[in-house]
Design an enzyme around this catalytic site. Structure first.
Site, PDB file in Angstrom:
ATOM      1  N   GLY A 113     -11.744  22.820  42.569  1.00  0.00           N
ATOM      2  CA  GLY A 113     -11.268  22.877  43.942  1.00  0.00           C
ATOM      3  C   GLY A 113      -9.748  22.784  43.988  1.00  0.00           C
ATOM      4  O   GLY A 113      -9.108  22.281  43.053  1.00  0.00           O
ATOM      5  N   GLY A 165     -15.125  22.178  41.285  1.00  0.00           N
ATOM      6  CA  GLY A 165     -15.640  22.990  42.377  1.00  0.00           C
ATOM      7  C   GLY A 165     -16.385  24.224  41.923  1.00  0.00           C
ATOM      8  O   GLY A 165     -17.306  24.693  42.596  1.00  0.00           O
ATOM      9  N   GLU A 188     -13.339  15.272  36.881  1.00  0.00           N
ATOM     10  CA  GLU A 188     -12.784  14.557  38.036  1.00  0.00           C
ATOM     11  C   GLU A 188     -12.236  13.183  37.686  1.00  0.00           C
ATOM     12  O   GLU A 188     -11.251  12.722  38.302  1.00  0.00           O
ATOM     13  CB  GLU A 188     -13.860  14.425  39.129  1.00  0.00           C
ATOM     14  CG  GLU A 188     -14.197  15.721  39.841  1.00  0.00           C
ATOM     15  CD  GLU A 188     -15.174  16.598  39.080  1.00  0.00           C
ATOM     16  OE1 GLU A 188     -15.513  17.678  39.579  1.00  0.00           O
ATOM     17  OE2 GLU A 188     -15.611  16.202  37.973  1.00  0.00           O
ATOM     18  N   ASP A 196     -18.139  15.246  41.981  1.00  0.00           N
ATOM     19  CA  ASP A 196     -18.790  15.515  43.265  1.00  0.00           C
ATOM     20  C   ASP A 196     -19.509  16.861  43.216  1.00  0.00           C
ATOM     21  O   ASP A 196     -20.122  17.197  42.214  1.00  0.00           O
ATOM     22  CB  ASP A 196     -17.767  15.424  44.401  1.00  0.00           C
ATOM     23  CG  ASP A 196     -16.669  16.467  44.325  1.00  0.00           C
ATOM     24  OD1 ASP A 196     -16.382  16.974  43.223  1.00  0.00           O
ATOM     25  OD2 ASP A 196     -16.075  16.785  45.369  1.00  0.00           O
TER      26      ASP A 196
END
Length: 534
Positions: A113, A165, A188, A196
């Site tokens: 992301g 992402g 992450e 996530d």
């Protein structure tokens, strides 16, 4: 409940063994040159040009093509909002038989992301910009959930760097293609965040403690390792993708079994030795299960320090962990343990609360700046590794509570995020219904067959040999389990998959995977197969 005829089988189990009216592989090969590549043009293809996500039509295929190559196709809010409405349209189209998500030529499928923009908004001090950072996570998780509950066959082609992402765009799809170019990681914890995009759901459902290990260490996997680990469902050399798309374009049905059968024709399966000896297999897999089975970081560290059978691996793993954000490690472990017991929708709702809290956490802002913005090197975590005891259970639990973002950061108009995650449909499940159809069996699946509990609600005679176990999978693996699908608003969902209904479809690599797990985790004794524990 969403229903699309016999498409994704959300309205009922699809008939076994049905084949689409397609031409043979030779015909597909003859037309492959006409397509040139999956990003090219032909008389059977229409496309949008210039957007960061292109939309293409290739007869029965509808394709998203990530088109931000200079940024390694890092996912931003505009790209997400580009895909969400179009995915809903394609799911309702009778002309669409399969949806494909890929990327333009380059080194990346999607490297993650666009967290630099997210952190910039969070650090701006402006309520509206902070709200837009929250909006990014809200829309991203909606898209991830929609892909995982798609009513059309959905194929993600991880032909390059697939991290963060990018994992969310792929790992929940019923079909995930890895190639020799695939580079996977959930990194992450390196930037003070947590795994996530549904990591709380898919990581705990990998073999043993493999998901815990990948989530805490950010270890990278390459090529066929992504398939062997159970993250990809198919390993297909990139040179075959064009021919695969040609074949899929000729589909006259959206039966998920048919799509799976076509993909299986293009795969290359690792041999037995590869399953035994890949870098996280064999005795390393056993060490991962021994050391990462605990519920606190302190216990995991102690287990690694006391590991005697794989000392070199244990020391390397300790060194890895000590570079990560202590806050991220503690919260991530709690996240993965909760995710084991939660349904698909619940996991995204939990992660939305966590994302809101991390936007107010110094380590996330510090990690992104040190690693991605200023690129000054090692982040200065607060608290440090030696101060990890400051992260009490009360502090860790705060990340799972409803958001405490100030109310003035949420102006009341449609463009702003909501206080709780609102998904675009109510479908959910405790395990992927497509798992027995398209994926390799996990150690949990194999253990259920050994124990005679492979069918939901029915006991079976336990196998008497390794060959019996493998034969059971050869005859029963390959079904799509509609029985686990439910409604997160209160409809009762089955908590376990039923391993049946495969009708001998089998899967490339399945026998090798099952035997490699049996060799390291079970034994044949007195006419029985006994699970030793991994």
């Amino acid at each position: 409940m969403i229903a699309r005829g016999r498409g994704m089988a959300y309205a009922g189990a699809a008939a076994a063994g049905v084949r689409a009216s397609t031409t043979g592989l030779n015909a597909a090969s003859r037309r492959a040159e006409a397509l040139a590549s999956h990003i090219g043009r032909s008389r059977n293809m229409s496309t949008t040009v210039g957007a960061e996500v292109r939309h293409q039509k290739m007869q029965s295929i509808r394709m998203f093509l990530l088109n931000r190559p200079k940024a390694y196709n890092a996912l931003n809010l505009g790209m997400i909002q580009n895909m969400l409405p179009q995915l809903q349209v394609w799911q309702d189209s009778d002309l669409c038989k399969v949806i494909v998500l890929s990327a333009v030529d380059g080194p990346a499928f999607c490297a993650g992301g666009d967290v630099k923009s997210v952190v910039k908004g969070a650090m701006s001090g402006k309520a509206e910009e902070l709200a837009q950072s929250v909006k990014f996570f809200e829309e991203e998780y909606r898209l991830n959930h929609l892909i995982g509950t798609s009513t059309k066959p959905f194929i993600s082609v991880m032909n390059g760097i697939t991290m963060g992402g990018g994992v969310g765009l792929s790992v929940h799809a019923p079909f995930r293609i890895a190639t020799e170019k695939t580079l996977f990681a959930m990194p992450e914890v390196d930037i003070g965040l947590f795994p996530d995009v549904g990591g709380s759901f898919f990581l705990p459902r990998l073999d043993g403690e493999l998901g815990t290990y990948l989530g805490l260490t950010a270890t990278q996997l390459r090529g066929d390792e992504v398939f062997i680990a159970g993250i990809a469902t198919h390993y297909i050399p990139s040179e075959r993708l064009s021919s695969l798309y040609t074949r899929l374009a000729e589909l006259e049905t959206d039966e998920i079994e048919v799509v799976n059968g076509i993909l299986e024709e293009f795969v290359v399966g690792p041999d037995m030795e590869r399953f035994r000896d890949w870098k996280l297999g064999g005795e390393i897999a056993n060490a991962i299960d021994r050391c990462f089975k605990f519920d606190t970081i302190e216990q995991i560290v102690a287990a690694l320090e006391n590991e005697t059978q794989q000392k070199e691996w244990a020391q390397k793993t300790l060194d890895q962990l000590k570079t990560k954000s202590p806050t991220s490690l503690k919260v991530t472990l709690a996240q993965l343990r909760r995710g084991r017991k939660q349904d698909f929708a619940e996991c995204f709702m939990m992660e939305y609360n966590m994302a809101n809290e991390f936007l107010l956490t110094p380590d996330f802002l510090e990690g992104v700046d040190a690693k991605l913005v200023s690129k000054r090197g090692t982040p200065k975590w607060n608290p440090t590794w030696s101060e990890m005891d400051k992260l009490t259970p009360t502090i860790v639990n705060r990340y799972f509570l409803p958001p405490r973002v100030p109310k003035n950061a949420r102006p009341h108009h449609p463009g702003m995020p909501s206080a709780r995650l609102r998904l675009l449909n109510t479908l959910s499940y405790y395990d992927y219904p497509h798992h027995p159809l398209s994926s390799l069996p996990t150690t949990h699946d194999i253990k259920r067959v050994i124990n005679g509990t492979a069918r939901r609600g029915r006991s079976l005679s336990p196998p008497t040999s390794f060959n019996d176990v493998i034969e059971y999978f050869e005859m029963n693996w390959g079904g799509y389990d509609t029985g686990v699908i439910g409604d997160f608003r209160g409809q009762l969902m089955a908590s376990s998959l039923s391993i049946e209904g495969g009708f001998g479809r089998g899967k490339v690599g399945m026998g090798e995977k099952v035997r490699s797990v049996l060799e390291r985790g079970a034994e044949e004794k007195d006419g029985k197969v006994l699970w030793k524990g991994l």
